[in-house]
Design a protein around this motif. Structure first.
Motif, mmCIF file in Angstrom:
data_model
loop_
_atom_site.group_PDB
_atom_site.id
_atom_site.type_symbol
_atom_site.label_atom_id
_atom_site.label_comp_id
_atom_site.label_asym_id
_atom_site.label_seq_id
_atom_site.Cartn_x
_atom_site.Cartn_y
_atom_site.Cartn_z
ATOM 1 N N TYR A 191 -22.517 -74.269 -28.924
ATOM 2 C CA TYR A 191 -22.693 -74.957 -27.713
ATOM 3 C C TYR A 191 -23.236 -76.360 -28.182
ATOM 4 O O TYR A 191 -22.968 -77.459 -27.654
ATOM 5 C CB TYR A 191 -22.951 -74.327 -26.658
ATOM 6 C CG TYR A 191 -21.841 -73.079 -26.391
ATOM 7 C CD1 TYR A 191 -20.879 -72.741 -26.753
ATOM 8 C CD2 TYR A 191 -22.802 -72.017 -25.571
ATOM 9 C CE1 TYR A 191 -20.110 -72.003 -26.398
ATOM 10 C CE2 TYR A 191 -21.937 -71.096 -25.164
ATOM 11 C CZ TYR A 191 -20.633 -70.833 -25.618
ATOM 12 O OH TYR A 191 -19.842 -69.716 -25.439
ATOM 13 N N THR A 192 -24.524 -76.188 -28.725
ATOM 14 C CA THR A 192 -25.345 -77.009 -28.901
ATOM 15 C C THR A 192 -24.840 -78.218 -29.793
ATOM 16 O O THR A 192 -24.775 -79.471 -29.458
ATOM 17 C CB THR A 192 -26.790 -76.743 -29.429
ATOM 18 O OG1 THR A 192 -27.401 -75.589 -28.438
ATOM 19 C CG2 THR A 192 -27.908 -77.817 -29.262
ATOM 20 N N ASP A 193 -24.424 -77.930 -30.936
ATOM 21 C CA ASP A 193 -24.022 -79.010 -32.023
ATOM 22 C C ASP A 193 -22.695 -79.486 -31.346
ATOM 23 O O ASP A 193 -22.266 -80.939 -31.570
ATOM 24 C CB ASP A 193 -23.277 -78.153 -33.317
ATOM 25 C CG ASP A 193 -24.405 -77.107 -33.948
ATOM 26 O OD1 ASP A 193 -25.375 -77.615 -33.790
ATOM 27 O OD2 ASP A 193 -24.215 -76.330 -34.756
ATOM 28 N N ARG A 194 -21.833 -79.026 -30.626
ATOM 29 C CA ARG A 194 -20.752 -79.737 -29.960
ATOM 30 C C ARG A 194 -21.293 -80.738 -28.925
ATOM 31 O O ARG A 194 -20.740 -81.670 -28.826
ATOM 32 C CB ARG A 194 -19.710 -78.594 -29.315
ATOM 33 C CG ARG A 194 -18.725 -78.270 -30.633
ATOM 34 C CD ARG A 194 -18.013 -77.077 -30.059
ATOM 35 N NE ARG A 194 -17.040 -76.647 -31.444
ATOM 36 C CZ ARG A 194 -17.375 -76.277 -32.325
ATOM 37 N NH1 ARG A 194 -18.750 -75.720 -32.492
ATOM 38 N NH2 ARG A 194 -16.630 -75.865 -33.396
ATOM 39 N N SER A 195 -22.203 -80.362 -28.125
ATOM 40 C CA SER A 195 -22.709 -81.385 -27.377
ATOM 41 C C SER A 195 -23.281 -82.272 -27.936
ATOM 42 O O SER A 195 -23.204 -83.454 -27.382
ATOM 43 C CB SER A 195 -23.991 -80.380 -26.179
ATOM 44 O OG SER A 195 -23.289 -79.368 -25.799
ATOM 45 N N VAL A 196 -24.098 -82.110 -28.867
ATOM 46 C CA VAL A 196 -24.571 -83.449 -29.641
ATOM 47 C C VAL A 196 -23.614 -84.212 -30.089
ATOM 48 O O VAL A 196 -23.672 -85.520 -29.865
ATOM 49 C CB VAL A 196 -25.615 -82.837 -30.818
ATOM 50 C CG1 VAL A 196 -25.674 -84.109 -31.646
ATOM 51 C CG2 VAL A 196 -26.627 -82.343 -30.327
ATOM 52 N N LYS A 197 -22.415 -83.645 -30.600
ATOM 53 C CA LYS A 197 -21.330 -84.798 -31.202
ATOM 54 C C LYS A 197 -20.551 -85.326 -29.891
ATOM 55 O O LYS A 197 -20.335 -86.386 -29.926
ATOM 56 C CB LYS A 197 -20.428 -83.711 -31.948
ATOM 57 C CG LYS A 197 -20.997 -83.377 -33.211
ATOM 58 C CD LYS A 197 -19.892 -82.175 -34.003
ATOM 59 C CE LYS A 197 -20.579 -81.870 -35.311
ATOM 60 N NZ LYS A 197 -19.440 -80.833 -35.742
ATOM 61 N N PHE A 198 -20.731 -84.641 -28.762
ATOM 62 C CA PHE A 198 -19.856 -85.172 -27.766
ATOM 63 C C PHE A 198 -20.719 -86.505 -27.177
ATOM 64 O O PHE A 198 -20.255 -87.531 -26.909
ATOM 65 C CB PHE A 198 -19.931 -84.418 -26.582
ATOM 66 C CG PHE A 198 -19.202 -84.836 -25.276
ATOM 67 C CD1 PHE A 198 -17.900 -85.303 -25.130
ATOM 68 C CD2 PHE A 198 -20.178 -85.311 -24.305
ATOM 69 C CE1 PHE A 198 -17.412 -85.846 -24.004
ATOM 70 C CE2 PHE A 198 -19.676 -85.591 -22.954
ATOM 71 C CZ PHE A 198 -18.307 -85.846 -22.783
ATOM 72 N N ILE A 199 -22.141 -86.261 -26.932
ATOM 73 C CA ILE A 199 -23.174 -87.294 -26.567
ATOM 74 C C ILE A 199 -22.909 -88.578 -27.537
ATOM 75 O O ILE A 199 -22.867 -89.685 -27.002
ATOM 76 C CB ILE A 199 -24.442 -86.736 -26.526
ATOM 77 C CG1 ILE A 199 -24.793 -85.686 -25.589
ATOM 78 C CG2 ILE A 199 -25.335 -88.093 -26.354
ATOM 79 C CD1 ILE A 199 -25.944 -85.059 -25.446
ATOM 80 N N ALA A 201 -20.348 -89.451 -29.634
ATOM 81 C CA ALA A 201 -19.036 -89.991 -29.577
ATOM 82 C C ALA A 201 -18.899 -90.898 -28.127
ATOM 83 O O ALA A 201 -18.020 -91.640 -28.150
ATOM 84 C CB ALA A 201 -17.988 -89.001 -29.653
ATOM 85 N N ASN A 202 -19.597 -90.519 -27.133
ATOM 86 C CA ASN A 202 -19.509 -91.385 -25.804
ATOM 87 C C ASN A 202 -20.702 -91.969 -25.671
ATOM 88 O O ASN A 202 -20.928 -92.239 -24.226
ATOM 89 C CB ASN A 202 -19.014 -90.294 -24.719
ATOM 90 C CG ASN A 202 -17.832 -89.573 -24.962
ATOM 91 O OD1 ASN A 202 -16.836 -90.068 -24.933
ATOM 92 N ND2 ASN A 202 -17.753 -88.425 -25.628
ATOM 93 N N PRO A 206 -20.071 -93.956 -19.485
ATOM 94 C CA PRO A 206 -20.670 -92.851 -19.111
ATOM 95 C C PRO A 206 -20.208 -91.463 -19.181
ATOM 96 O O PRO A 206 -18.725 -91.301 -19.612
ATOM 97 C CB PRO A 206 -20.359 -93.099 -17.602
ATOM 98 C CG PRO A 206 -20.033 -94.638 -17.378
ATOM 99 C CD PRO A 206 -19.382 -94.914 -18.828
ATOM 100 N N PHE A 207 -20.879 -90.338 -19.382
ATOM 101 C CA PHE A 207 -20.246 -88.971 -19.733
ATOM 102 C C PHE A 207 -20.882 -87.905 -18.855
ATOM 103 O O PHE A 207 -21.954 -88.303 -18.271
ATOM 104 C CB PHE A 207 -20.611 -88.652 -21.312
ATOM 105 C CG PHE A 207 -21.906 -88.630 -21.615
ATOM 106 C CD1 PHE A 207 -22.713 -87.595 -21.370
ATOM 107 C CD2 PHE A 207 -22.462 -89.755 -22.311
ATOM 108 C CE1 PHE A 207 -24.191 -87.354 -21.802
ATOM 109 C CE2 PHE A 207 -23.890 -89.775 -22.847
ATOM 110 C CZ PHE A 207 -24.727 -88.455 -22.342
#
Length: 461
Positions: A191-199, A201-202, A206-207
């Motif tokens: 969950y953490t790794d994907r959250s970092v990538k999402f931040i 990428a965006n 606003p996200f």
């Protein structure tokens, strides 16, 4: 000359508008939602054995709400309230939805990510959904651009200690099943790794990042990096890994210069599942835990940070609830919640921002167990209506539930400011308060019903 002046005015208007937009740029929102976290499991809420420096930093640099609640102390109902701004009874989701449930969040409900997406936010959920596991209830149909995680609780799998009829547990990426019965010690890290990538990428728009952790709901697992490292066994390891995850999110925001315009919130879906003994959290001084509408079940820790908007190191004991977050966050995004369908939450931005003399906008909060109205609060007062509840006699061990019994509480009034333990019934000394809260109870029964009194609600959707 006239054309030059007009051109100059147009440029001035352009830059003024862009400066105004920049000044009013809506915040990024990170909402981290733990599962079955105890009120006293964090350092900033009194724990002396579990180290949570990153979550504690949110309280140090922002606000701590000590009187923050959920309306039902169980998984699906609590998440419904958070994302819909409604009492879960109003929208028809009670308890914890199981695999292949025919029920789920309806298309007619406007969830928090749907509001945010309409004003240009990128939206993601990495963690536990639990608002229906069939295609029609997918997070992707309800405002999220991307999803990775579990569709329901992590104990709903063949390895459950007492119920052996659950199907394999699916780990999903969007609407595809990646694997069955995943290694749960990797969930928090994934969950953490994907959250970092999402931040990352965006970072230029606003996200809204929603992280509903699967832990510390049983069965609890920690990765090898954290296993055996805390002073409170495996449960402590799990909480310290979640804290490290929060730290990674904060570091990522700072790395990309996003921390100043990001509201970070950390809270929990309900209190600790005391039946699981040392695999459960601490309720501190509160009475009972998950599965009851006593304070140990419904009062949860809440911390929030937004530099420049929320003052540092402030605490509020004003009554607040998860239903209030939707209108508050939608307001921060520059929108107003539409009048229909009706929601129950109200904007608590003044409390979160620690405005002088900020008060709860709600006259009362209501606490149901399933379709039964158990309690109502107004200010410092809490009235329990006569109801049965599950009391844990002895906690279990090593992931197995302990012994419990059904008890009953009669009509009881508690002054939560003086008696947070709900141990001294002061109903006889305060008949006017009892009458006021009974009237409030009758009012919500008209709308949402109450199986204990046989009342059918007229405003159920």
């Amino acid at each position: 000359m006239k054309n030059i002046i007009l051109y100059s005015l147009a440029l001035l208007g352009f830059f003024s508008n862009n400066l105004l937009w920049s000044a009013e740029k809506p915040p990024n929102i990170v909402l981290i939602f733990a599962d079955d976290l105890g009120y006293a499991d964090l350092g900033c809420f009194g724990s002396t054995t579990i180290r949570t420096p990153n979550i504690d930093s949110l309280a140090r640099d922002g606000i701590k709400l000590t009187n923050f609640h959920v309306p039902q102390a169980v998984c699906s109902a609590s998440r419904t309230a958070l994302l819909s701004g409604c009492y879960p009874n109003r929208v028809g989701i009670l308890g914890a939805l199981g695999p292949n449930s025919k029920n789920g969040i309806k298309d007619a409900e406007n969830l928090l990510p749907e509001y945010l997406k309409k004003v240009g936010y990128s939206t993601a959920i990495f963690g536990k959904w639990h608002l229906g596991d069939s295609a029609q209830y997918s997070p992707l149909r309800h405002g999220f651009d991307t999803y990775f995680g579990l569709p329901y609780s992590n104990d709903m799998w063949p390895n459950h200690p007492t119920a052996k009829n659950f199907p394999p547990l699916p780990l999903r990426q969007d609407d595809k099943v990646l694997e069955l019965n995943p290694d749960q010690s990797k969930l928090t890290g994934w969950y953490t790794d994907r959250s970092v990538k999402f931040i990352e990428a965006n970072k230029n728009k606003p996200f809204f990042l929603y992280m509903p952790h699967s832990m510390p709901h049983v069965p609890i697992y920690a990765s090898e990096k954290f296993k055996g490292k805390s002073n409170q066994g495996l449960y402590g390891d799990v909480i310290e890994e979640i804290d490290a995850s929060v730290g990674t999110i904060l570091e990522t925001l700072k790395k990309h210069s996003l921390d100043k315009n990001t509201l970070v919130i950390f809270t929990s879906d309900n209190g600790p599942w005391l039946s699981y003994g040392h695999h459960a959290g601490s309720k501190g001084m509160l009475r009972e835990g998950k599965g009851t509408e006593f304070e140990g079940g419904v009062r949860v820790p809440f911390v929030a940070r937004w530099p420049g908007k929320i003052p540092a190191s402030v605490t509020s004991n004003e009554p607040t609830m998860t239903i209030d977050l939707l209108p508050t966050l939608v307001g921060y995004a520059g929108r107003v919640v539409q009048a229909e369908p009706k929601i129950d939450g109200k904007n608590i931005s003044a409390i979160i921002e620690a405005k002088p003399n900020a008060k709860s906008p709600q006259e009362a909060y209501y606490f149901y167990w399933g379709d039964a109205l158990h309690a109502v609060t107004s200010g410092k007062w809490k009235l329990h209506f006569p109801h049965p509840y599950l009391h844990i006699i002895e906690g279990g061990s090593d992931g197995k539930p302990g012994k419990s019994e059904i008890r009953k509480i009669e009509l009881s009034l508690f002054d939560l400011d003086a008696d947070i333990t709900e141990s001294k019934n002061v109903a006889d000394q305060n008949p006017d308060v009892v009458k006021k809260l009974q009237i409030l109870g009758d009012k919500i029964r008209e709308e949402l019903g109450d199986s204990l009194t046989g009342k059918k609600g007229s405003k159920l959707r």
